[in-house]
Design an enzyme around this catalytic site. Structure first.
Site, PDB file in Angstrom:
ATOM      1  N   TYR A  63      47.157  26.618  53.874  1.00  0.00           N
ATOM      2  CA  TYR A  63      47.310  28.051  54.537  1.00  0.00           C
ATOM      3  C   TYR A  63      48.724  28.693  54.883  1.00  0.00           C
ATOM      4  O   TYR A  63      49.520  27.490  54.876  1.00  0.00           O
ATOM      5  CB  TYR A  63      46.331  28.281  55.907  1.00  0.00           C
ATOM      6  CG  TYR A  63      45.405  29.190  55.595  1.00  0.00           C
ATOM      7  CD1 TYR A  63      45.062  30.628  55.335  1.00  0.00           C
ATOM      8  CD2 TYR A  63      44.299  28.552  55.957  1.00  0.00           C
ATOM      9  CE1 TYR A  63      44.205  31.673  54.902  1.00  0.00           C
ATOM     10  CE2 TYR A  63      42.801  29.335  55.056  1.00  0.00           C
ATOM     11  CZ  TYR A  63      43.172  30.358  55.272  1.00  0.00           C
ATOM     12  OH  TYR A  63      41.927  31.089  54.236  1.00  0.00           O
ATOM     13  N   GLU A  65      49.880  31.899  55.683  1.00  0.00           N
ATOM     14  CA  GLU A  65      49.910  33.683  55.765  1.00  0.00           C
ATOM     15  C   GLU A  65      51.411  34.007  55.988  1.00  0.00           C
ATOM     16  O   GLU A  65      51.563  33.067  56.700  1.00  0.00           O
ATOM     17  CB  GLU A  65      48.782  33.753  56.674  1.00  0.00           C
ATOM     18  CG  GLU A  65      47.695  33.501  56.697  1.00  0.00           C
ATOM     19  CD  GLU A  65      46.413  33.034  57.635  1.00  0.00           C
ATOM     20  OE1 GLU A  65      47.030  31.865  58.208  1.00  0.00           O
ATOM     21  OE2 GLU A  65      45.677  33.568  57.771  1.00  0.00           O
ATOM     22  N   ASP A 209      51.267  49.631  36.034  1.00  0.00           N
ATOM     23  CA  ASP A 209      50.296  48.468  35.968  1.00  0.00           C
ATOM     24  C   ASP A 209      50.373  47.502  34.357  1.00  0.00           C
ATOM     25  O   ASP A 209      50.075  48.044  33.286  1.00  0.00           O
ATOM     26  CB  ASP A 209      48.682  48.772  35.730  1.00  0.00           C
ATOM     27  CG  ASP A 209      48.417  47.745  35.790  1.00  0.00           C
ATOM     28  OD1 ASP A 209      48.629  46.764  35.378  1.00  0.00           O
ATOM     29  OD2 ASP A 209      46.812  47.938  35.492  1.00  0.00           O
ATOM     30  N   THR A 235      49.279  41.096  36.173  1.00  0.00           N
ATOM     31  CA  THR A 235      48.945  39.783  35.658  1.00  0.00           C
ATOM     32  C   THR A 235      49.902  38.769  35.242  1.00  0.00           C
ATOM     33  O   THR A 235      50.292  38.977  34.140  1.00  0.00           O
ATOM     34  CB  THR A 235      47.107  39.767  35.604  1.00  0.00           C
ATOM     35  OG1 THR A 235      47.304  40.043  34.049  1.00  0.00           O
ATOM     36  CG2 THR A 235      46.148  40.594  36.601  1.00  0.00           C
ATOM     37  N   LYS A 238      47.794  36.506  31.420  1.00  0.00           N
ATOM     38  CA  LYS A 238      47.690  37.799  30.271  1.00  0.00           C
ATOM     39  C   LYS A 238      48.231  37.276  29.107  1.00  0.00           C
ATOM     40  O   LYS A 238      48.925  36.239  29.076  1.00  0.00           O
ATOM     41  CB  LYS A 238      47.161  39.059  30.098  1.00  0.00           C
ATOM     42  CG  LYS A 238      45.845  38.985  31.549  1.00  0.00           C
ATOM     43  CD  LYS A 238      45.873  41.109  31.492  1.00  0.00           C
ATOM     44  CE  LYS A 238      45.047  41.312  31.770  1.00  0.00           C
ATOM     45  NZ  LYS A 238      44.618  41.544  33.353  1.00  0.00           N
ATOM     46  N   ARG A 244      45.779  32.288  36.818  1.00  0.00           N
ATOM     47  CA  ARG A 244      45.118  33.879  36.812  1.00  0.00           C
ATOM     48  C   ARG A 244      45.635  34.065  38.233  1.00  0.00           C
ATOM     49  O   ARG A 244      45.666  33.191  39.046  1.00  0.00           O
ATOM     50  CB  ARG A 244      43.422  33.069  36.677  1.00  0.00           C
ATOM     51  CG  ARG A 244      42.827  34.186  37.533  1.00  0.00           C
ATOM     52  CD  ARG A 244      40.907  34.226  37.629  1.00  0.00           C
ATOM     53  NE  ARG A 244      41.060  34.979  35.381  1.00  0.00           N
ATOM     54  CZ  ARG A 244      40.780  35.740  35.146  1.00  0.00           C
ATOM     55  NH1 ARG A 244      40.771  36.714  35.049  1.00  0.00           N
ATOM     56  NH2 ARG A 244      40.350  36.040  33.595  1.00  0.00           N
TER      57      ARG A 244
HETATM   58  N1  DSN Z   1      39.260  43.244  32.607  1.00  0.00           N
HETATM   59  C1  DSN Z   1      40.189  42.881  31.547  1.00  0.00           C
HETATM   60  C2  DSN Z   1      41.141  43.058  30.012  1.00  0.00           C
HETATM   61  O1  DSN Z   1      40.039  42.591  29.462  1.00  0.00           O
HETATM   62  O2  DSN Z   1      41.242  43.945  29.873  1.00  0.00           O
HETATM   63  C3  DSN Z   1      41.728  43.459  32.626  1.00  0.00           C
HETATM   64  O3  DSN Z   1      41.443  43.260  33.571  1.00  0.00           O
END
Ligand code: DSN
Length: 424
Positions: A63, A65, A209, A235, A238, A244
């Site tokens: 933990y 925080e 984003d 994110t 990707k 993740r």
């Molecule tokens: N669901 C993801 C995508 O496939 O682009 C985005 O969150």
């Protein structure tokens, strides 16, 4: 008592197959599925062995925080060092003034950004979901659409690209508190400088984003939003090819609001294992081989787009500048769902997707989205993209005639996956 304690400790060291063969079997099956299929889902990627090792190192139980140097619990000296490294690397990679690496996902990152920048009921301008936007950009079924007054801009009907004059006109009429730029199904470059100018012109804040394109931005293959935006969310799993999770970049003046919005605003204690893995992925992203990988991702998407076009498929906006493309299946009389199923039958995994001005609903959309981050990790290049386009074309032509694909197509997919095994 002592006997009980010994038994309990040994309970914790049993292997997965001894504790839970059912889950172990499903995990193994999923890993086998990934290795035996051609994965073309644009948001999916692979973690390197080093990233996986940091992710799986048993840190998640800690933990922590708060922030480095200001935690709500003890024992955080190494966690502080890890988080500091991750923050510094993220800031350095994108040239940002401030970074928060705690968001569990892109959704939490966006949730925190809205909380830091807006009050419930504020007007927010963002891209329509059917035109490439994300569900957290004001969809009626998402917290964003319930808490804030989203109005959506769309693509130009002819070019299927963003028309920044239209965005500017809408912004001048609505005077939003916040403008959101960024997409998960838009194959072209986004003009963040133009978005910045629109935001300044109407006195709005700008949130970008960049979840899908973070890896491309990191190596200069997509213009960076950082100089133009107040806050940038992303994110890490990707195109950035990490674990993740999510992250946020912002101007120094917004640091405190962003930190407080992440914790305690929308999250509890951070996932320390994910933060360690983000740090490793960010180090990998600064290596020259990562830039070479991203160049191949983009070259592969272009090759796949061109090969599909040569085989009679219409691409939304006529092609791609990024890692993804959208195929409009209406002239073939197929829905995206039918195409997704037919392709999966031969081992090619894609997702059905809305296309701009789609006359059909999200569960029965008119297109499919294809992306190249994962196949590029396997070492596939332009020649293989032509081979994949060939398989896709044959499968979809057969499906359009109501026939299932011939066995030789599944054999071609098998051959490709065996020649290009998953590297971890
Ligand atoms: N669901 C993801 C995508 O496939 O682009 C985005 O969150």
């Amino acid at each position: 008592m002592l006997q009980d304690a010994v038994l309990q400790a040994s309970d914790l060291t049993r292997p997965l197959d001894a504790v839970d063969p059912e889950v172990e079997g499903l995990v193994a099956a999923e890993l086998r599925r990934q290795s035996q299929r051609i994965g073309l889902i644009a948001s999916e990627n692979l973690m390197s062995r080093a990233v996986l090792a940091a992710r799986a190192g048993g840190l998640a139980g800690k933990y922590a925080e708060g922030l480095p140097g200001a935690r709500y619990c003890g024992g955080c000296e190494y966690v502080d060092a890890l988080e500091e490294i991750a923050r510094q690397r993220l800031r350095g990679l994108f040239g940002a003034e401030y970074a928060n690496v705690q968001p569990y996902s892109g959704t939490q990152a966006n949730m925190a950004a809205y909380q830091a920048l807006c009050a419930p009921g504020d007007t927010v301008l963002a891209m329509d979901l059917a035109h490439g936007g994300h569900v957290t950009h004001g969809s009626a079924v998402n917290f964003s659409g319930r808490l804030y007054r989203f109005v959506h801009y769309t693509l130009d009907r002819d070019s299927e690209r963003l028309d920044m004059d239209e965005v500017a006109a809408l912004a001048r009429r609505l005077r939003p508190r916040l403008i959101v730029a960024g997409a998960c199904a838009y194959p072209r470059l986004l003009d963040f400088a133009a978005f910045g100018a629109v935001a300044r012109d109407v006195g709005a804040l700008l949130l970008v984003d960049m979840a899908h394109i973070a890896g491309l931005v990191a190596v200069g293959l997509h213009p960076s939003p950082v100089p133009h935006a107040d806050v940038v969310t992303l994110t890490t799993h990707k195109t950035l090819r990490g674990p993740r999770g999510g992250a946020i970049l912002c101007r120094a003046g917004l640091a405190r609001s962003i930190d407080r919005a992440v914790y305690p605003g929308v999250q509890g204690g951070p996932d320390v294992g994910a933060i360690a893995a983000k740090a490793v992925a960010l180090r990998e992203a600064a290596e020259p081989s990562f830039a070479a990988y991203q160049r191949q991702v983009v070259a592969n998407a272009a090759a796949l787009a061109e090969a599909l076009a040569q085989r009679g498929f219409r691409l939304v906006s006529g092609g791609t500048d990024t890692h993804l493309l959208l195929v409009d299946l209406r002239v073939h009389g197929l829905s995206g769902r039918q195409a997704e199923r037919a392709l999966e039958d031969v081992g090619v995994v894609v997702n059905k997707n809305l296309i701009p001005f789609d006359p059909h609903p999200p569960m029965r959309p008119s297109g499919i989205r294809l992306g190249t981050p994962l196949v590029t990790c396997r070492g596939m290049a332009e020649l293989e993209m032509v081979e994949i386009a060939d398989v896709i074309a044959e499968v979809l032509r057969a499906a359009a005639r109501g026939r299932s694909a011939a066995a030789h197509l599944a054999e071609r997919v098998r051959d490709l996956t065996q020649r290009f095994p998953l590297p971890v």
